[in-house]
Design an enzyme around this catalytic site. Structure first.
Site, PDB file in Angstrom:
ATOM      1  N   ASP A  12      29.866  41.619  28.201  1.00 15.19           N
ATOM      2  CA  ASP A  12      30.821  40.800  28.972  1.00 15.19           C
ATOM      3  C   ASP A  12      30.453  39.335  28.742  1.00 15.19           C
ATOM      4  O   ASP A  12      29.317  38.932  28.964  1.00 15.19           O
ATOM      5  CB  ASP A  12      30.736  41.166  30.458  1.00 15.19           C
ATOM      6  CG  ASP A  12      31.815  40.474  31.290  1.00 15.19           C
ATOM      7  OD1 ASP A  12      32.253  41.069  32.283  1.00 15.19           O
ATOM      8  OD2 ASP A  12      32.186  39.327  30.981  1.00 15.19           O
ATOM      9  N   ASP A 109      37.433  39.688  27.560  1.00 12.34           N
ATOM     10  CA  ASP A 109      36.041  39.270  27.293  1.00 12.34           C
ATOM     11  C   ASP A 109      35.016  40.374  27.507  1.00 12.34           C
ATOM     12  O   ASP A 109      33.841  40.093  27.653  1.00 12.34           O
ATOM     13  CB  ASP A 109      35.702  38.021  28.117  1.00 12.34           C
ATOM     14  CG  ASP A 109      35.293  38.349  29.528  1.00 12.34           C
ATOM     15  OD1 ASP A 109      35.801  39.334  30.090  1.00 12.34           O
ATOM     16  OD2 ASP A 109      34.440  37.621  30.065  1.00 12.34           O
ATOM     17  N   GLU A 110      35.493  41.636  27.531  1.00 16.14           N
ATOM     18  CA  GLU A 110      34.565  42.743  27.755  1.00 16.14           C
ATOM     19  C   GLU A 110      34.768  43.837  26.725  1.00 16.14           C
ATOM     20  O   GLU A 110      35.912  44.187  26.420  1.00 16.14           O
ATOM     21  CB  GLU A 110      34.862  43.422  29.098  1.00 16.14           C
ATOM     22  CG  GLU A 110      34.298  42.762  30.302  1.00 16.14           C
ATOM     23  CD  GLU A 110      34.996  43.288  31.547  1.00 16.14           C
ATOM     24  OE1 GLU A 110      34.499  44.244  32.138  1.00 16.14           O
ATOM     25  OE2 GLU A 110      36.052  42.746  31.890  1.00 16.14           O
TER      26      GLU A 110
HETATM   27  P1  TTP Z   1      35.420  37.778  33.977  1.00 20.25           P
HETATM   28  O1  TTP Z   1      34.590  38.414  32.898  1.00 20.25           O
HETATM   29  O2  TTP Z   1      35.647  38.539  35.237  1.00 20.25           O
HETATM   30  O3  TTP Z   1      34.734  36.409  34.411  1.00 20.25           O
HETATM   31  P2  TTP Z   1      34.044  35.313  33.531  1.00 20.25           P
HETATM   32  O4  TTP Z   1      33.892  35.728  32.108  1.00 20.25           O
HETATM   33  O5  TTP Z   1      34.771  34.016  33.734  1.00 20.25           O
HETATM   34  O6  TTP Z   1      32.621  35.170  34.203  1.00 20.25           O
HETATM   35  P3  TTP Z   1      31.385  36.202  34.196  1.00 20.25           P
HETATM   36  O7  TTP Z   1      31.801  37.379  33.361  1.00 20.25           O
HETATM   37  O8  TTP Z   1      30.250  35.437  33.597  1.00 20.25           O
HETATM   38  O9  TTP Z   1      31.173  36.541  35.616  1.00 20.25           O
HETATM   39  O10 TTP Z   1      36.833  37.357  33.412  1.00 20.25           O
HETATM   40  C1  TTP Z   1      37.035  36.937  32.070  1.00 20.25           C
HETATM   41  C2  TTP Z   1      38.097  35.864  32.011  1.00 20.25           C
HETATM   42  O11 TTP Z   1      39.319  36.343  32.572  1.00 20.25           O
HETATM   43  C3  TTP Z   1      37.746  34.626  32.809  1.00 20.25           C
HETATM   44  O12 TTP Z   1      36.960  33.704  32.053  1.00 20.25           O
HETATM   45  C4  TTP Z   1      39.080  34.082  33.198  1.00 20.25           C
HETATM   46  C5  TTP Z   1      39.982  35.306  33.270  1.00 20.25           C
HETATM   47  N1  TTP Z   1      40.199  35.657  34.678  1.00 20.25           N
HETATM   48  C6  TTP Z   1      41.360  35.209  35.305  1.00 20.25           C
HETATM   49  O13 TTP Z   1      42.193  34.574  34.690  1.00 20.25           O
HETATM   50  N2  TTP Z   1      41.542  35.521  36.643  1.00 20.25           N
HETATM   51  C7  TTP Z   1      40.624  36.232  37.369  1.00 20.25           C
HETATM   52  O14 TTP Z   1      40.811  36.477  38.573  1.00 20.25           O
HETATM   53  C8  TTP Z   1      39.426  36.683  36.699  1.00 20.25           C
HETATM   54  C9  TTP Z   1      38.379  37.467  37.456  1.00 20.25           C
HETATM   55  C10 TTP Z   1      39.273  36.371  35.373  1.00 20.25           C
HETATM   56 MG    MG Z   2      33.096  37.619  31.635  1.00 17.09          MG
END
Ligand code: TTP
Ligand code: MG
Length: 354
Positions: A12, A109-110
């Site tokens: 992730d 992103d995962e």
């Molecule tokens: P996440 O992987 O949930 O969050 P992140 O990568 O920003 O942070 P981390 O993994 O380090 O905790 O989400 C990936 C992307 O998806 C995030 O950068 C932006 C988008 N996103 C949204 O647009 N709305 C949301 O509510 C969430 C959770 C994520």
């Molecule tokens: Mg993330």
């Protein structure tokens, strides 16, 4: 206990949209900043993600921009540029696919990678190599969790953030999860957490010894799923949307929508293109997969295998439209649709058979 055969590597990206922006705004390093919804003005719109410096001020995804500015008035806000993040996401997935394992891009992103068949030390070595490629090659931070099971690997990843790497050996899975809170199970939201709290269940170890019937009574099928998880049984499968022997097309809609007719029109165009590709390579298909990516980048896939081989565009569209219907929901906007055919056979081979 039905332990999984192999390890899942779960990757992730850290504060993904923000990290992508940092690549082209290096001056923002160390400063608290947020990526906000594209159409936002100062008074409307939400934070899509905040970098880790901004998170120290309790700013998080989904928070109204106004609220974030109250928490940190100098917060720098960048409007989201989804095409740019998708390009980077594609680069990451291409790199990960090049290792040749079954891989599911769970969201933008995962990724979950199934290394079944590989010995333990090799799994760790490969995961480290992936992390190095993302960090040195793409200059982006990520966190990797490895465990026997997709959900456990995700939990390992969540608990090692940011810029972490956590390997849970198969026989250490129960120890790892037992002391975690029920809300650490992916999918357990506030409501489920409250219902479980009413039964005095706060930790995964409390679920482990619970009466499974009581959990099913409380949460339906999901109750038995979390009961199994708390006992070390993780049956969540990798849904590989990338198979070597498959052909397909996917595209963003002009704008996010949940209008069935717009989505079906796009599906028809993609089905026709896919059938054209199949015919031009003189192949027949038997399996059909549809993919829907929602506004929040959550992605859902549905697959059906026919009882016969065909190269028909009409069959493809009609089956794909049946598959996609349950994925179109009143309250969730769709951003991207895809269709893919697999279980392929040369059409010349079929002529020999019949
Ligand atoms: P996440 O992987 O949930 O969050 P992140 O990568 O920003 O942070 P981390 O993994 O380090 O905790 O989400 C990936 C992307 O998806 C995030 O950068 C932006 C988008 N996103 C949204 O647009 N709305 C949301 O509510 C969430 C959770 C994520
Ligand atoms: Mg993330």
């Amino acid at each position: 206990m039905a332990a999984r055969e192999g390890y899942i590597i779960y990757i992730d990206m850290d504060s993904f949209f923000a990290s992508c922006e940092l690549l082209r705004h290096p001056d923002l390093k160390e400063k608290p900043f947020a990526v906000v919804t594209k159409s936002a003005d100062k008074f409307r719109g939400v934070v899509q993600t905040a970098n880790y410096s901004a998170r120290k001020f309790s700013i998080h995804s989904g928070m109204p921009i106004m609220k974030a500015l109250q928490l940190y008035p100098n917060l720098y806000c960048i409007k989201a540029d989804h095409d740019y993040y998708e390009e980077i996401s594609d680069e990451i997935s291409d790199m990960l696919k090049s290792y040749g394992f079954e891989i599911e891009m769970v969201s933008i992103d995962e990724a979950a990678i199934d290394t079944t068949g590989l010995e333990e030390s090799k799994v760790v070595e490969i995961a480290k190599d992936m992390k190095r490629k993302i960090s040195d090659g793409l200059k982006l931070p990520c966190t990797i969790g490895i465990a026997k099971g997709k959900t456990f690997a995700k939990m390992a990843c969540d608990s090692a953030k940011p810029n972490g790497f956590l390997f849970i050996k198969g026989d250490e899975t129960l120890d790892f999860i037992s002391y975690k809170r029920v809300s650490d199970i992916p999918g357990v939201g506030k409501k489920t957490e409250e219902k479980l709290a009413n039964l005095n269940m706060y930790y995964i170890r409390d679920l482990k010894n619970a009466n499974v019937q009581a959990l099913v009574g409380l949460l339906g099928e999901y109750g038995s799923k979390i009961y199994n998880l708390s006992n070390g049984i993780d049956e969540e499968k990798i849904v590989s949307d990338w198979v070597t022997l498959s052909v397909g097309r996917e595209k963003n809609l002009n704008e996010d929508t949940n209008d069935t007719s717009v989505i079906m029109a796009k599906l028809k165009e993609l089905s026709n293109d896919t059938a054209d590709m199949i015919r031009s390579t003189k192949k027949l298909y038997k399996s059909i997969t549809v993919k829907v990516r929602y506004f929040d980048f959550n992605t859902k896939i549905k697959t059906k295998t026919l009882s016969y081989y065909t190269d028909s565009a009409d069959v493809l569209y009609s089956e794909a439209s049946e598959l996609i219907k349950p994925l179109i929901k009143d309250n969730i906007m769709v951003r991207r649709v895809g269709v893919r055919v697999s279980t392929l056979m040369d059409s010349s081979h079929q002529q020999k058979l019949f």
